[in-house]
Motif scaffolding. Structure first.
Motif, PDB file in Angstrom:
ATOM      1  N   PRO A 134       0.806  -1.224   0.000  1.00 47.94           N
ATOM      2  CA  PRO A 134       0.000   0.000   0.000  1.00 47.94           C
ATOM      3  C   PRO A 134       0.841   1.276   0.000  1.00 47.94           C
ATOM      4  CG  PRO A 134      -0.908  -1.585   1.536  1.00 47.94           C
ATOM      5  CD  PRO A 134       0.412  -2.146   1.080  1.00 47.94           C
ATOM      6  N   SER A 135       1.993   1.222   0.631  1.00 46.19           N
ATOM      7  CA  SER A 135       2.874   2.384   0.642  1.00 46.19           C
ATOM      8  C   SER A 135       3.368   2.722  -0.760  1.00 46.19           C
ATOM      9  CB  SER A 135       4.066   2.112   1.579  1.00 46.19           C
ATOM     10  OG  SER A 135       4.892   3.254   1.665  1.00 46.19           O
ATOM     11  N   ALA A 136       3.637   1.696  -1.566  1.00 42.79           N
ATOM     12  CA  ALA A 136       4.045   1.930  -2.958  1.00 42.79           C
ATOM     13  C   ALA A 136       2.860   2.391  -3.787  1.00 42.79           C
ATOM     14  CB  ALA A 136       4.638   0.655  -3.550  1.00 42.79           C
ATOM     15  N   ASP A 137       1.669   1.867  -3.494  1.00 37.63           N
ATOM     16  CA  ASP A 137       0.501   2.220  -4.285  1.00 37.63           C
ATOM     17  C   ASP A 137       0.128   3.686  -4.116  1.00 37.63           C
ATOM     18  OD1 ASP A 137      -1.713   1.308  -6.039  1.00 37.63           O
ATOM     19  OD2 ASP A 137      -2.937   1.944  -4.347  1.00 37.63           O
ATOM     20  N   VAL A 138       0.192   4.199  -2.892  1.00 39.90           N
ATOM     21  CA  VAL A 138      -0.167   5.606  -2.705  1.00 39.90           C
ATOM     22  C   VAL A 138       0.828   6.511  -3.427  1.00 39.90           C
ATOM     23  CG1 VAL A 138       1.084   5.908  -0.507  1.00 39.90           C
ATOM     24  CG2 VAL A 138      -0.896   7.337  -1.019  1.00 39.90           C
ATOM     25  N   ARG A 139       2.081   6.117  -3.480  1.00 38.58           N
ATOM     26  CA  ARG A 139       3.077   6.905  -4.229  1.00 38.58           C
ATOM     27  C   ARG A 139       2.871   6.769  -5.736  1.00 38.58           C
ATOM     28  NH1 ARG A 139       5.123   5.788   0.684  1.00 38.58           N
ATOM     29  NH2 ARG A 139       6.626   7.273   1.596  1.00 38.58           N
ATOM     30  N   ALA A 140       2.471   5.586  -6.175  1.00 40.08           N
ATOM     31  CA  ALA A 140       2.138   5.416  -7.593  1.00 40.08           C
ATOM     32  C   ALA A 140       0.953   6.303  -7.974  1.00 40.08           C
ATOM     33  CB  ALA A 140       1.822   3.952  -7.887  1.00 40.08           C
ATOM     34  N   CYS A 141      -0.036   6.377  -7.093  1.00 38.72           N
ATOM     35  CA  CYS A 141      -1.172   7.267  -7.329  1.00 38.72           C
ATOM     36  C   CYS A 141      -0.712   8.722  -7.393  1.00 38.72           C
ATOM     37  CB  CYS A 141      -2.212   7.113  -6.226  1.00 38.72           C
ATOM     38  SG  CYS A 141      -3.117   5.556  -6.240  1.00 38.72           S
ATOM     39  N   LEU A 142       0.186   9.095  -6.505  1.00 38.15           N
ATOM     40  CA  LEU A 142       0.684  10.468  -6.482  1.00 38.15           C
ATOM     41  C   LEU A 142       1.440  10.789  -7.767  1.00 38.15           C
ATOM     42  CD1 LEU A 142       1.104  13.153  -5.152  1.00 38.15           C
ATOM     43  CD2 LEU A 142       2.918  12.153  -3.749  1.00 38.15           C
ATOM     44  N   LEU A 143       2.263   9.859  -8.241  1.00 40.62           N
ATOM     45  CA  LEU A 143       2.940  10.067  -9.526  1.00 40.62           C
ATOM     46  C   LEU A 143       1.922  10.237 -10.654  1.00 40.62           C
ATOM     47  CD1 LEU A 143       5.872   7.472  -9.327  1.00 40.62           C
ATOM     48  CD2 LEU A 143       6.067   9.969  -9.287  1.00 40.62           C
ATOM     49  N   GLY A 144       0.858   9.444 -10.606  1.00 42.44           N
ATOM     50  CA  GLY A 144      -0.180   9.552 -11.625  1.00 42.44           C
ATOM     51  C   GLY A 144      -0.900  10.889 -11.571  1.00 42.44           C
ATOM     52  N   GLU A 145      -1.157  11.377 -10.368  1.00 44.28           N
ATOM     53  CA  GLU A 145      -1.815  12.679 -10.224  1.00 44.28           C
ATOM     54  C   GLU A 145      -0.903  13.806 -10.708  1.00 44.28           C
ATOM     55  OE1 GLU A 145      -4.854  13.217  -9.400  1.00 44.28           O
ATOM     56  OE2 GLU A 145      -5.497  11.316  -8.510  1.00 44.28           O
ATOM     57  N   LEU A 146       0.376  13.695 -10.419  1.00 45.82           N
ATOM     58  CA  LEU A 146       1.329  14.708 -10.883  1.00 45.82           C
ATOM     59  C   LEU A 146       1.423  14.717 -12.405  1.00 45.82           C
ATOM     60  CD1 LEU A 146       4.146  14.231  -8.214  1.00 45.82           C
ATOM     61  CD2 LEU A 146       2.580  16.183  -8.411  1.00 45.82           C
ATOM     62  N   ALA A 147       1.363  13.534 -13.016  1.00 48.53           N
ATOM     63  CA  ALA A 147       1.399  13.469 -14.483  1.00 48.53           C
ATOM     64  C   ALA A 147       0.207  14.197 -15.090  1.00 48.53           C
ATOM     65  CB  ALA A 147       1.423  12.011 -14.939  1.00 48.53           C
ATOM     66  N   LEU A 148      -0.947  14.109 -14.435  1.00 51.27           N
ATOM     67  CA  LEU A 148      -2.143  14.755 -14.961  1.00 51.27           C
ATOM     68  C   LEU A 148      -2.050  16.275 -14.929  1.00 51.27           C
ATOM     69  CD1 LEU A 148      -5.019  12.522 -13.560  1.00 51.27           C
ATOM     70  CD2 LEU A 148      -4.460  12.915 -15.956  1.00 51.27           C
ATOM     71  N   ILE A 149      -1.264  16.814 -13.993  1.00 54.44           N
ATOM     72  CA  ILE A 149      -1.127  18.278 -13.928  1.00 54.44           C
ATOM     73  C   ILE A 149       0.193  18.736 -14.527  1.00 54.44           C
ATOM     74  CG2 ILE A 149      -2.632  18.438 -11.918  1.00 54.44           C
ATOM     75  CD1 ILE A 149      -0.169  18.799 -10.160  1.00 54.44           C
ATOM     76  N   GLY A 150       0.923  17.814 -15.158  1.00 56.16           N
ATOM     77  CA  GLY A 150       2.153  18.188 -15.843  1.00 56.16           C
ATOM     78  C   GLY A 150       3.300  18.521 -14.921  1.00 56.16           C
ATOM     79  N   ALA A 151       3.378  17.844 -13.772  1.00 60.45           N
ATOM     80  CA  ALA A 151       4.433  18.125 -12.797  1.00 60.45           C
ATOM     81  C   ALA A 151       5.239  16.862 -12.513  1.00 60.45           C
ATOM     82  CB  ALA A 151       3.824  18.651 -11.497  1.00 60.45           C
ATOM     83  N   GLY A 152       6.476  17.065 -12.081  1.00 60.56           N
ATOM     84  CA  GLY A 152       7.279  15.954 -11.578  1.00 60.56           C
ATOM     85  C   GLY A 152       8.310  15.405 -12.528  1.00 60.56           C
ATOM     86  N   ARG A 153       8.130  15.577 -13.839  1.00 63.86           N
ATOM     87  CA  ARG A 153       9.106  15.005 -14.764  1.00 63.86           C
ATOM     88  C   ARG A 153      10.436  15.733 -14.650  1.00 63.86           C
ATOM     89  NH1 ARG A 153       7.859  11.384 -18.578  1.00 63.86           N
ATOM     90  NH2 ARG A 153       9.551  12.035 -19.934  1.00 63.86           N
ATOM     91  N   GLY A 154      11.516  14.952 -14.791  1.00 62.71           N
ATOM     92  CA  GLY A 154      12.838  15.544 -14.677  1.00 62.71           C
ATOM     93  C   GLY A 154      13.377  15.555 -13.264  1.00 62.71           C
ATOM     94  N   ARG A 155      12.584  15.108 -12.305  1.00 61.68           N
ATOM     95  CA  ARG A 155      13.050  14.981 -10.920  1.00 61.68           C
ATOM     96  C   ARG A 155      13.623  13.573 -10.762  1.00 61.68           C
ATOM     97  NH1 ARG A 155      12.318  19.570  -7.282  1.00 61.68           N
ATOM     98  NH2 ARG A 155      11.008  21.007  -8.492  1.00 61.68           N
ATOM     99  N   PRO A 156      14.913  13.432 -10.511  1.00 61.34           N
ATOM    100  CA  PRO A 156      15.545  12.104 -10.477  1.00 61.34           C
ATOM    101  C   PRO A 156      14.861  11.125  -9.528  1.00 61.34           C
ATOM    102  CG  PRO A 156      17.223  13.808 -10.536  1.00 61.34           C
ATOM    103  CD  PRO A 156      15.911  14.521 -10.369  1.00 61.34           C
ATOM    104  N   ALA A 157      14.480  11.586  -8.337  1.00 62.33           N
ATOM    105  CA  ALA A 157      13.866  10.677  -7.368  1.00 62.33           C
ATOM    106  C   ALA A 157      12.537  10.150  -7.893  1.00 62.33           C
ATOM    107  CB  ALA A 157      13.663  11.391  -6.030  1.00 62.33           C
TER     108      ALA A 157
END
Length: 392
Positions: A134-157
Motif C-alpha cells: 500500500p505504501s508503494a501504491d499511494v506513491r504510484a497514485c501520487l505520480l499519476g496525479e502529478l502526471a495529470l497536472i504536468g508536474a514531476g518530470r525531470g526529478r531524479p527521485a
C-alpha cells in the motif's frame, strides 16, 4: 471544568482521534503538531486490528479523515504523515483493503493539488520492493496525479521511483508520464456542460448523423463475436466507479465493409442490444451523432473519476488507467501497443454517441452509449452504461 477533561494544548496523541471532531481543531493540530495526529492514528489502527470489523471500519474512516486534512495542509511533514497514514497504518482486513484503496487515491489527489513539489520529492527517496505494498501504491497514485497536472518530470527521485514501479509491474506505471493532447479535458469542468440527458442536448453538442434504410439493412447482417475479457475491460470505468447497472458491451462483425454513411442510428437499432429493447414503443425517437475519441476517452475517465451517484470515485490516476484500458478494449488493441499508436488508431475509427427512449435510457442521472466502427468498416463495438437503477 472537571480536571480530567482535555484542555487546549493537550497532547493529541493521547486523545482518541474521534474526540477531534471539529475540522477547525483538526486543521490546527495538522498545522502545528502533525506527528501527534500520526501517533494517535497509529494507536487507533493497531487497537482496531484486534477488535473486529466494526472497529476496523471506524479506524479506517477516522484515519482517512485525518489523512485528508494533513494532505491539504501545506508542509513537508504533513505530506509525509498523510502518505504514511494511508500507506502503512490502515487495518489489513477486507474493510481496510477496500476503503484503503479509496483513501490512498483521495490522499494522493489532494497532495498533488495542495502541496509544493519540493515537499513531495522526499517521499520517493526509498524505492519499493513490492508493487502490491500500500505504501508503494499511494506513491504510484501520487505520480499519476502529478502526471495529470504536468508536474514531476525531470526529478531524479520521481523518475527512479516510476522506473522501479515499471520493473515491479505496477499497473499505473504503464501509463504515459505526461498528459496527451487527447486527454486535454480530463478533470476540466465547463459550466453548463454536464451529462447529455436529452436528444436536443445531444444534437446541440454533436453533429447528427441522418438515418438511412441501407444502414438498418446492414445492421441486420451483423454477427456477434463475444469476448468476455475485452468486454470487462471496456466496462471498467463504469464498474470501478460503481455505476448503478452493469454496462452493456457487445462486439459485432459485418460480412462486408459498411458504407460510412450507413453508420447511423438505423444501423445501431438493427443490432441486438439490450439498451434498445422496446425502442419505438415510447414517445421520442432514437438519435445518433458523430463524436471524437477525446470525447469518448473523457467520458470514460469521468465515469471512474466521479464515480456513480452512489458509487466510488477512483481518483485521477486510476480513473486514467481505467479510461485507457477501456479505450484499448473498444479499439481491440493488445496492451503492448504504445499509447501514441493507440491515439493514431483511434483517430482512424468512426465514433457515434447515441440515445433512445427505452427502459435503459432514463434521461435522469447519466446515460452513456457509444458505437465504434473500425477502419476496415467490418467490426463494430457498442458500449452502453446507465447510472439509474431500473429497479429503484
Amino acid at each position: 471544568m472537571n480536571g480530567n477533561q482535555a484542555k487546549p494544548g493537550d497532547d493529541a496523541s493521547r486523545r482518541p482521534l474521534g474526540d477531534l471532531s471539529g475540522m477547525a481543531e483538526l486543521r490546527l493540530r495538522a498545522g502545528s503538531r502533525p506527528e501527534e495526529l500520526y501517533e494517535a492514528a497509529e494507536r487507533l489502527c493497531r487497537e482496531a486490528s484486534d477488535d473486529g470489523a466494526v472497529a476496523s471500519a471506524t479506524a479506517v474512516r477516522t484515519t482517512g479523515r485525518v489523512a485528508d486534512v494533513l494532505a491539504e495542509t501545506r508542509s513537508r511533514d504533513c505530506a509525509r504523515f498523510a502518505v504514511d497514514m494511508v500507506g502503512r497504518l490502515l487495518p489489513t482486513g477486507p474493510v481496510g483493503r477496500q476503503e484503503g484503496d479509496r483513501l490512498r487515491r483521495s490522499v494522493a489527489a489532494k497532495l498533488a493539488k495542495e502541496q509544493q513539489l519540493r515537499d513531495l520529492v522526499p517521499l520517493f527517496e526509498e524505492l519499493p520492493d513490492d508493487a502490491e505494498d500500500p505504501s508503494a501504491d499511494v506513491r504510484a497514485c501520487l505520480l499519476g496525479e502529478l502526471a495529470l497536472i504536468g508536474a514531476g518530470r525531470g526529478r531524479p527521485a520521481l523518475d527512479a521511483y516510476a522506473e522501479r514501479l515499471r520493473e515491479l509491474g505496477h499497473p499505473l506505471a504503464a501509463l504515459p508520464g505526461t498528459r496527451f493532447d487527447i486527454e486535454h479535458r480530463f478533470t476540466v469542468r465547463v459550466r453548463g456542460l454536464g451529462s447529455v440527458k436529452t436528444p436536443d442536448q445531444l444534437r446541440s453538442r454533436f453533429p447528427e448523423i441522418l438515418p438511412t434504410d441501407s444502414g438498418g439493412a446492414a445492421g441486420h447482417t451483423a454477427g456477434q463475436t463475444p469476448d468476455g475479457t475485452r468486454a470487462r475491460a471496456a466496462a471498467e470505468p463504469f464498474t470501478a466507479g460503481g455505476w448503478a447497472r452493469e454496462p452493456e458491451v457487445r462486439f459485432f462483425t459485418l460480412p462486408r465493409p459498411l458504407d460510412p454513411d450507413d453508420f447511423n442510428i438505423n444501423f445501431v437499432k438493427a443490432l441486438p442490444l439490450d439498451c434498445l429493447v422496446g425502442e419505438g414503443m415510447r414517445r421520442g425517437g432514437a438519435v445518433a451523432c458523430r463524436t471524437t475519441p477525446d470525447d469518448v476517452l473523457n467520458t470514460l475517465f469521468a465515469a471512474a473519476y466521479d464515480g456513480g451517484v452512489n458509487g466510488r470515485p477512483q481518483g485521477g490516476a486510476y480513473a486514467r488507467l481505467y479510461a485507457w484500458n477501456s479505450l484499448y478494449a473498444l479499439l481491440g488493441l493488445p496492451a503492448d501497443v504504445p499509447f501514441p499508436e493507440a491515439v493514431g488508431q483511434a483517430l482512424d475509427h468512426r465514433w457515434l454517441r447515441f440515445m433512445a427512449f427505452t427502459d435503459w435510457f432514463h434521461h435522469d442521472t447519466a446515460d452513456e452509449a457509444f458505437a465504434v466502427l473500425d477502419p476496415t468498416r467490418t467490426r463494430v463495438t457498442v458500449l452502453a452504461a446507465t447510472d439509474t437503477d431500473a429497479d429503484g
